[in-house]
Scaffold this motif. Structure first.
Motif, PDB file in Angstrom:
ATOM      1  N   SER A  72      34.513  -0.844  13.242  1.00  0.00           N
ATOM      2  CA  SER A  72      33.224  -0.521  12.696  1.00  0.00           C
ATOM      3  C   SER A  72      32.063  -1.229  13.361  1.00  0.00           C
ATOM      4  CB  SER A  72      33.030  -0.597  11.175  1.00  0.00           C
ATOM      5  OG  SER A  72      33.890   0.443  10.655  1.00  0.00           O
ATOM      6  N   ALA A  73      32.572  -2.703  13.435  1.00  0.00           N
ATOM      7  CA  ALA A  73      31.492  -3.707  13.969  1.00  0.00           C
ATOM      8  C   ALA A  73      31.198  -3.170  15.579  1.00  0.00           C
ATOM      9  CB  ALA A  73      32.089  -4.840  13.697  1.00  0.00           C
ATOM     10  N   VAL A  74      32.224  -2.957  16.288  1.00  0.00           N
ATOM     11  CA  VAL A  74      31.947  -2.657  17.582  1.00  0.00           C
ATOM     12  C   VAL A  74      31.200  -1.365  17.629  1.00  0.00           C
ATOM     13  CG1 VAL A  74      33.173  -1.903  19.545  1.00  0.00           C
ATOM     14  CG2 VAL A  74      33.965  -3.629  18.344  1.00  0.00           C
ATOM     15  N   ALA A  75      31.278  -0.534  16.655  1.00  0.00           N
ATOM     16  CA  ALA A  75      30.557   0.899  17.094  1.00  0.00           C
ATOM     17  C   ALA A  75      29.040   0.449  16.667  1.00  0.00           C
ATOM     18  CB  ALA A  75      31.236   1.860  16.074  1.00  0.00           C
ATOM     19  N   LEU A  76      28.775  -0.345  15.741  1.00  0.00           N
ATOM     20  CA  LEU A  76      27.636  -0.432  15.237  1.00  0.00           C
ATOM     21  C   LEU A  76      26.768  -1.316  16.380  1.00  0.00           C
ATOM     22  CD1 LEU A  76      28.111  -1.143  11.599  1.00  0.00           C
ATOM     23  CD2 LEU A  76      26.722   0.732  12.471  1.00  0.00           C
ATOM     24  N   ILE A  77      27.572  -2.212  17.197  1.00  0.00           N
ATOM     25  CA  ILE A  77      26.804  -2.923  18.148  1.00  0.00           C
ATOM     26  C   ILE A  77      26.784  -2.149  19.304  1.00  0.00           C
ATOM     27  CG2 ILE A  77      27.576  -4.923  19.595  1.00  0.00           C
ATOM     28  CD1 ILE A  77      28.957  -6.235  17.271  1.00  0.00           C
ATOM     29  N   THR A  78      27.642  -1.380  19.765  1.00  0.00           N
ATOM     30  CA  THR A  78      27.809  -0.709  21.153  1.00  0.00           C
ATOM     31  C   THR A  78      27.000   0.783  20.978  1.00  0.00           C
ATOM     32  OG1 THR A  78      29.762   0.394  20.952  1.00  0.00           O
ATOM     33  CG2 THR A  78      29.823  -1.708  21.948  1.00  0.00           C
ATOM     34  N   ARG A  79      27.138   1.529  20.115  1.00  0.00           N
ATOM     35  CA  ARG A  79      26.586   2.712  19.502  1.00  0.00           C
ATOM     36  C   ARG A  79      27.242   3.684  20.462  1.00  0.00           C
ATOM     37  NH1 ARG A  79      20.330   0.582  18.447  1.00  0.00           N
ATOM     38  NH2 ARG A  79      21.303  -1.357  17.491  1.00  0.00           N
ATOM     39  N   SER A  80      28.402   3.425  21.401  1.00  0.00           N
ATOM     40  CA  SER A  80      28.530   4.131  22.272  1.00  0.00           C
ATOM     41  C   SER A  80      30.330   4.714  22.148  1.00  0.00           C
ATOM     42  CB  SER A  80      28.497   3.296  23.525  1.00  0.00           C
ATOM     43  OG  SER A  80      29.220   4.100  24.673  1.00  0.00           O
ATOM     44  N   SER A  97      27.087  -6.568  11.322  1.00  0.00           N
ATOM     45  CA  SER A  97      26.852  -5.727  12.366  1.00  0.00           C
ATOM     46  C   SER A  97      25.854  -4.577  11.757  1.00  0.00           C
ATOM     47  CB  SER A  97      27.964  -5.150  13.137  1.00  0.00           C
ATOM     48  OG  SER A  97      28.776  -5.942  13.646  1.00  0.00           O
ATOM     49  N   ILE A  98      26.022  -4.060  10.511  1.00  0.00           N
ATOM     50  CA  ILE A  98      25.083  -3.184  10.155  1.00  0.00           C
ATOM     51  C   ILE A  98      23.668  -3.611   9.692  1.00  0.00           C
ATOM     52  CG2 ILE A  98      25.665  -3.139   7.669  1.00  0.00           C
ATOM     53  CD1 ILE A  98      25.823  -0.063   7.770  1.00  0.00           C
ATOM     54  N   ARG A  99      23.713  -4.698   9.599  1.00  0.00           N
ATOM     55  CA  ARG A  99      22.529  -5.668   9.226  1.00  0.00           C
ATOM     56  C   ARG A  99      21.633  -5.672  10.359  1.00  0.00           C
ATOM     57  NH1 ARG A  99      24.690  -9.511   4.553  1.00  0.00           N
ATOM     58  NH2 ARG A  99      24.437  -7.915   2.840  1.00  0.00           N
ATOM     59  N   ALA A 100      22.534  -6.255  11.602  1.00  0.00           N
ATOM     60  CA  ALA A 100      21.822  -6.471  13.059  1.00  0.00           C
ATOM     61  C   ALA A 100      21.494  -5.141  13.536  1.00  0.00           C
ATOM     62  CB  ALA A 100      23.092  -6.880  14.000  1.00  0.00           C
ATOM     63  N   TYR A 101      22.224  -4.164  13.219  1.00  0.00           N
ATOM     64  CA  TYR A 101      21.728  -2.695  13.765  1.00  0.00           C
ATOM     65  C   TYR A 101      20.436  -2.182  12.842  1.00  0.00           C
ATOM     66  CZ  TYR A 101      21.398   2.451  14.035  1.00  0.00           C
ATOM     67  OH  TYR A 101      20.778   3.722  14.301  1.00  0.00           O
ATOM     68  N   GLN A 102      20.250  -2.563  11.633  1.00  0.00           N
ATOM     69  CA  GLN A 102      18.876  -2.219  11.141  1.00  0.00           C
ATOM     70  C   GLN A 102      17.871  -2.750  11.663  1.00  0.00           C
ATOM     71  OE1 GLN A 102      19.034  -3.050   6.838  1.00  0.00           O
ATOM     72  NE2 GLN A 102      17.317  -1.714   6.333  1.00  0.00           N
ATOM     73  N   ARG A 103      17.876  -4.276  11.947  1.00  0.00           N
ATOM     74  CA  ARG A 103      16.891  -4.824  12.653  1.00  0.00           C
ATOM     75  C   ARG A 103      16.516  -4.470  14.023  1.00  0.00           C
ATOM     76  NH1 ARG A 103      20.046  -9.143  10.107  1.00  0.00           N
ATOM     77  NH2 ARG A 103      20.970  -9.685  12.380  1.00  0.00           N
ATOM     78  N   SER A 104      17.311  -3.865  14.574  1.00  0.00           N
ATOM     79  CA  SER A 104      16.949  -3.351  16.107  1.00  0.00           C
ATOM     80  C   SER A 104      16.481  -2.182  16.155  1.00  0.00           C
ATOM     81  CB  SER A 104      18.494  -3.332  16.914  1.00  0.00           C
ATOM     82  OG  SER A 104      19.390  -2.466  16.320  1.00  0.00           O
ATOM     83  N   VAL A 105      16.462  -1.338  14.783  1.00  0.00           N
ATOM     84  CA  VAL A 105      15.770  -0.053  15.144  1.00  0.00           C
ATOM     85  C   VAL A 105      14.536   0.120  14.440  1.00  0.00           C
ATOM     86  CG1 VAL A 105      18.116   1.149  14.842  1.00  0.00           C
ATOM     87  CG2 VAL A 105      16.954   0.647  13.005  1.00  0.00           C
TER      88      VAL A 105
END
Length: 269
Positions: free
Chosen positions: A172-180, A261-269
């Motif tokens: 899950s962490a890798v998916a949220l970081i790479t999004r690929s 990772s999900i929190r980092a994803y939220q900050r990046s969008v």
């Protein structure tokens, strides 16, 4: 404004367990609608147990196997391998959610980020538990026996669930970081195959090259396999407690990584 008026204007927020339960419900419904995925993932364990177990059955006479047949030795390894492979694909659901916009809806709603991760993780562990039971059933039909009894089976299932938690959260962490999808699949294959074959899932450490023995000694997959094998046989390894502790610590770290990772994803969008 009075306290009563404030309470009327502010919408009630569901508790953490309710939030996680709703996320779990959503993923369970999705699993039921696409049940072919978990079912098809059981084909490989069937091949390993019924085909490889028979082809290499003569290895069971070697002293390194402790007098047990090879099929008895193999089943715990296949059990852990199944949950490892299944867990490594857990992140694909998040990539689909990112592509469809569902993740954005999650992140704009008043739901705890840890509840998002926990709900999906719970669904993955339920599927993993069902797969584990099927693998043990296939092993029994293939000739394996479990002298550890019901308690040993429960212990093996518990260890399998712990191992699944590690790889589900890491995926899950890798998916949220790479999004690929491509990156997730590539990294999964890069980790899963070495983790399996640099462990005692298929072969005792005594029969491996010395450098493989050294690696397998610190491989969490080996810890899980030996604990599961100990539960099913009723003879736990001498270092069982620190192996359980090691898997638990890694699982907690992996969960924290997924939430971060999900929190980092939220900050990046």
């Amino acid at each position: 404004m009075s306290t009563f008026a404030l309470s009327l204007s502010a919408p009630a927020r569901a508790g953490w367990f309710t939030q996680a339960g709703q996320v779990l419900r959503r993923w369970l419904i999705s699993s039921l609608r696409q049940a072919w995925g978990p079912v098809m993932s059981l084909i490989q364990p069937i091949i390993w147990i019924l085909l490889f177990g028979q082809v290499f059955a003569s290895l069971g006479v070697l002293p390194a196997f402790g007098g047990a047949g090879y099929i008895d030795y193999l089943v715990p390894g296949i059990l852990m391998m199944t949950v490892l492979y299944s867990g490594a694909w857990a992140g694909t659901g998040y990539i689909d959610d990112i592509s469809s916009g569902v993740m954005d809806q999650y992140l704009t709603s008043p739901i705890a980020r840890s509840a998002i991760i926990s709900g999906q993780l719970a669904q993955q562990l339920i599927v993993s538990l069902a797969q584990s039971l099927v693998v043990l059933g296939i092993g029994w039909l293939g000739g394996a026996r479990y002298p550890g009894g019901a308690g040993g089976i429960l212990a093996a299932l518990g260890v399998a669930t712990l191992l699944a938690s590690i790889f589900c959260c890491a995926s899950s962490a890798v998916a949220l970081i790479t999004r690929s999808q491509i990156a997730l699949i590539s990294l999964s294959q890069l980790i899963v195959l070495p983790a399996t074959f640099l462990s005692t899932a298929m072969m005792p450490a005594e029969l491996m090259p010395e450098w493989v023995q050294s690696v397998s000694r610190w491989n969490p997959m080996t810890w899980a396999v030996e604990l599961g094998r100990g539960g099913l046989s009723g003879e736990y390894p001498a270092n069982a407690w620190w192996q359980v502790a090691g898997l638990t610590v890694i699982a907690l770290l992996a969960f924290a990584w997924a939430v971060g990772s999900i929190r980092a994803y939220q900050r990046s969008v």
